[in-house]
Design an enzyme around this catalytic site. Structure first.
Site, PDB file in Angstrom:
ATOM      1  N   HIS A   1       0.845  -1.202   0.000  1.00 59.84           N
ATOM      2  CA  HIS A   1       0.000   0.000   0.000  1.00 59.84           C
ATOM      3  C   HIS A   1       0.881   1.253   0.000  1.00 59.84           C
ATOM      4  O   HIS A   1       0.642   2.192  -0.750  1.00 59.84           O
ATOM      5  CB  HIS A   1      -0.877   0.061   1.255  1.00 59.84           C
ATOM      6  CG  HIS A   1      -1.954  -0.988   1.345  1.00 59.84           C
ATOM      7  ND1 HIS A   1      -2.139  -1.774   2.444  1.00 59.84           N
ATOM      8  CD2 HIS A   1      -2.910  -1.367   0.456  1.00 59.84           C
ATOM      9  CE1 HIS A   1      -3.177  -2.580   2.258  1.00 59.84           C
ATOM     10  NE2 HIS A   1      -3.657  -2.366   1.049  1.00 59.84           N
TER      11      HIS A   1
ATOM     12  N   LYS B   1     -17.042  -6.661   7.023  1.00 62.15           N
ATOM     13  CA  LYS B   1     -15.791  -7.306   7.384  1.00 62.15           C
ATOM     14  C   LYS B   1     -15.541  -7.140   8.872  1.00 62.15           C
ATOM     15  O   LYS B   1     -15.839  -6.082   9.434  1.00 62.15           O
ATOM     16  CB  LYS B   1     -14.622  -6.666   6.622  1.00 62.15           C
ATOM     17  CG  LYS B   1     -14.509  -7.117   5.178  1.00 62.15           C
ATOM     18  CD  LYS B   1     -13.219  -6.566   4.563  1.00 62.15           C
ATOM     19  CE  LYS B   1     -13.146  -6.864   3.070  1.00 62.15           C
ATOM     20  NZ  LYS B   1     -11.981  -6.206   2.428  1.00 62.15           N
TER      21      LYS B   1
ATOM     22  N   ARG C   1      -2.418  -6.205  -8.435  1.00 65.66           N
ATOM     23  CA  ARG C   1      -1.312  -7.100  -8.096  1.00 65.66           C
ATOM     24  C   ARG C   1      -1.149  -8.203  -9.118  1.00 65.66           C
ATOM     25  O   ARG C   1      -0.072  -8.457  -9.602  1.00 65.66           O
ATOM     26  CB  ARG C   1      -1.547  -7.729  -6.710  1.00 65.66           C
ATOM     27  CG  ARG C   1      -1.210  -6.797  -5.591  1.00 65.66           C
ATOM     28  CD  ARG C   1      -1.774  -7.265  -4.291  1.00 65.66           C
ATOM     29  NE  ARG C   1      -3.231  -7.185  -4.325  1.00 65.66           N
ATOM     30  CZ  ARG C   1      -4.007  -7.293  -3.282  1.00 65.66           C
ATOM     31  NH1 ARG C   1      -3.476  -7.535  -2.102  1.00 65.66           N
ATOM     32  NH2 ARG C   1      -5.316  -7.186  -3.387  1.00 65.66           N
TER      33      ARG C   1
ATOM     34  N   SER D   1      -2.985  -7.527   3.061  1.00 68.08           N
ATOM     35  CA  SER D   1      -3.183  -7.427   4.512  1.00 68.08           C
ATOM     36  C   SER D   1      -3.534  -8.800   5.093  1.00 68.08           C
ATOM     37  O   SER D   1      -3.079  -9.160   6.183  1.00 68.08           O
ATOM     38  CB  SER D   1      -4.307  -6.448   4.830  1.00 68.08           C
ATOM     39  OG  SER D   1      -4.028  -5.179   4.317  1.00 68.08           O
TER      40      SER D   1
HETATM   41  P1  ADP Z   1      -9.948  -3.569  -0.318  1.00 70.10           P
HETATM   42  O1  ADP Z   1     -10.601  -4.176   0.863  1.00 70.10           O
HETATM   43  O2  ADP Z   1     -10.686  -2.422  -0.936  1.00 70.10           O
HETATM   44  O3  ADP Z   1      -9.423  -4.551  -1.348  1.00 70.10           O
HETATM   45  P2  ADP Z   1      -7.242  -3.235   0.490  1.00 70.10           P
HETATM   46  O4  ADP Z   1      -6.794  -2.447   1.668  1.00 70.10           O
HETATM   47  O5  ADP Z   1      -7.023  -4.698   0.530  1.00 70.10           O
HETATM   48  O6  ADP Z   1      -8.728  -2.838   0.309  1.00 70.10           O
HETATM   49  O7  ADP Z   1      -6.596  -2.649  -0.830  1.00 70.10           O
HETATM   50  C1  ADP Z   1      -6.787  -1.333  -1.244  1.00 70.10           C
HETATM   51  C2  ADP Z   1      -6.154  -1.134  -2.601  1.00 70.10           C
HETATM   52  O8  ADP Z   1      -4.757  -1.361  -2.485  1.00 70.10           O
HETATM   53  C3  ADP Z   1      -6.642  -2.095  -3.690  1.00 70.10           C
HETATM   54  O9  ADP Z   1      -6.676  -1.394  -4.916  1.00 70.10           O
HETATM   55  C4  ADP Z   1      -5.568  -3.146  -3.748  1.00 70.10           C
HETATM   56  O10 ADP Z   1      -5.475  -3.717  -5.040  1.00 70.10           O
HETATM   57  C5  ADP Z   1      -4.338  -2.310  -3.438  1.00 70.10           C
HETATM   58  N1  ADP Z   1      -3.263  -3.139  -2.876  1.00 70.10           N
HETATM   59  C6  ADP Z   1      -3.389  -4.055  -1.906  1.00 70.10           C
HETATM   60  N2  ADP Z   1      -2.192  -4.643  -1.666  1.00 70.10           N
HETATM   61  C7  ADP Z   1      -1.306  -4.060  -2.514  1.00 70.10           C
HETATM   62  C8  ADP Z   1       0.077  -4.259  -2.802  1.00 70.10           C
HETATM   63  N3  ADP Z   1       0.769  -5.205  -2.175  1.00 70.10           N
HETATM   64  N4  ADP Z   1       0.646  -3.476  -3.729  1.00 70.10           N
HETATM   65  C9  ADP Z   1      -0.085  -2.543  -4.384  1.00 70.10           C
HETATM   66  N5  ADP Z   1      -1.383  -2.353  -4.201  1.00 70.10           N
HETATM   67  C10 ADP Z   1      -2.006  -3.089  -3.276  1.00 70.10           C
END
Ligand code: ADP
Length: 162
Positions: free
Chosen positions: A16, A40, A89, A127
């Site tokens: 992130h 969630k 990803r 996450s």
């Molecule tokens: P959500 O519950 O909306 O999927 P996340 O917190 O899991 O929320 O992810 C938010 C955004 O960050 C999404 O667009 C996801 O694809 C992106 N994201 C998650 N992990 C990574 C990563 N390792 N690298 C780049 N982007 C990521």
């Protein structure tokens, strides 16, 4: 141009953070918006997540950290943002992300979704993976900011006292 980077961030990972830093180089302002998702069961409260993101991004002057509930496009309109920033990803992200982008486009055609491809070293990182590793006592210091790793260990110590 203002971009919203919406997500759960439960918790923020280095993946992130990489996306946030790159977004801050592309847009005048980036707003990381933590989604309050009633479906969630999160590990961290919204307040804890906001704090974790703020601590991880002190070096980024054009970044704001906020939270929202409801539709992302409504929040984006309220903040006068033109872009929704999302990370891709792998192919597995593609279908759901594309669907969401199309749906959001039908809700507001003023707002564009911009995808950034994940940096190679974080393409496997989520996450949930971090929480899974931590649950079994594995190392997570190379996957999340150090203070977040401590928060996760603390959370586990609370739920699994020895
Ligand atoms: P959500 O519950 O909306 O999927 P996340 O917190 O899991 O929320 O992810 C938010 C955004 O960050 C999404 O667009 C996801 O694809 C992106 N994201 C998650 N992990 C990574 C990563 N390792 N690298 C780049 N982007 C990521």
């Amino acid at each position: 141009m203002i971009a919203i980077y919406p997500g759960s961030f439960d918790p923020i990972t280095l993946g992130h953070l990489d996306l946030i830093e790159r977004g801050c180089r592309l847009f005048e302002q980036v707003i990381v918006a933590v989604l309050q998702n009633p479906n969630k069961a999160p590990m961290f409260t919204v307040q804890e997540r906001l704090e974790q993101i703020r601590r991880s991004t002190l070096h980024l002057p054009n970044l704001e950290v906020d939270f929202f509930d409801g539709l992302t496009v409504n929040y984006a309109q309220m903040r006068r943002a033109q872009v929704l920033l999302r990370g891709l990803r792998a192919v597995s992200d593609f279908e759901a992300e594309l669907q969401m982008a199309h749906i959001n486009k039908t809700l507001s055609d003023q707002i564009e979704t911009v995808f950034l491809a994940t940096s190679n070293e974080y393409s496997f990182l989520s996450s949930s993976v971090v929480k899974e590793i931590a649950r079994f006592g594995g190392p997570i210091d190379h996957l999340v900011p150090q203070h977040v790793a401590l928060d996760i260990y603390r959370c586990h110590a609370k739920t699994h006292p020895t």
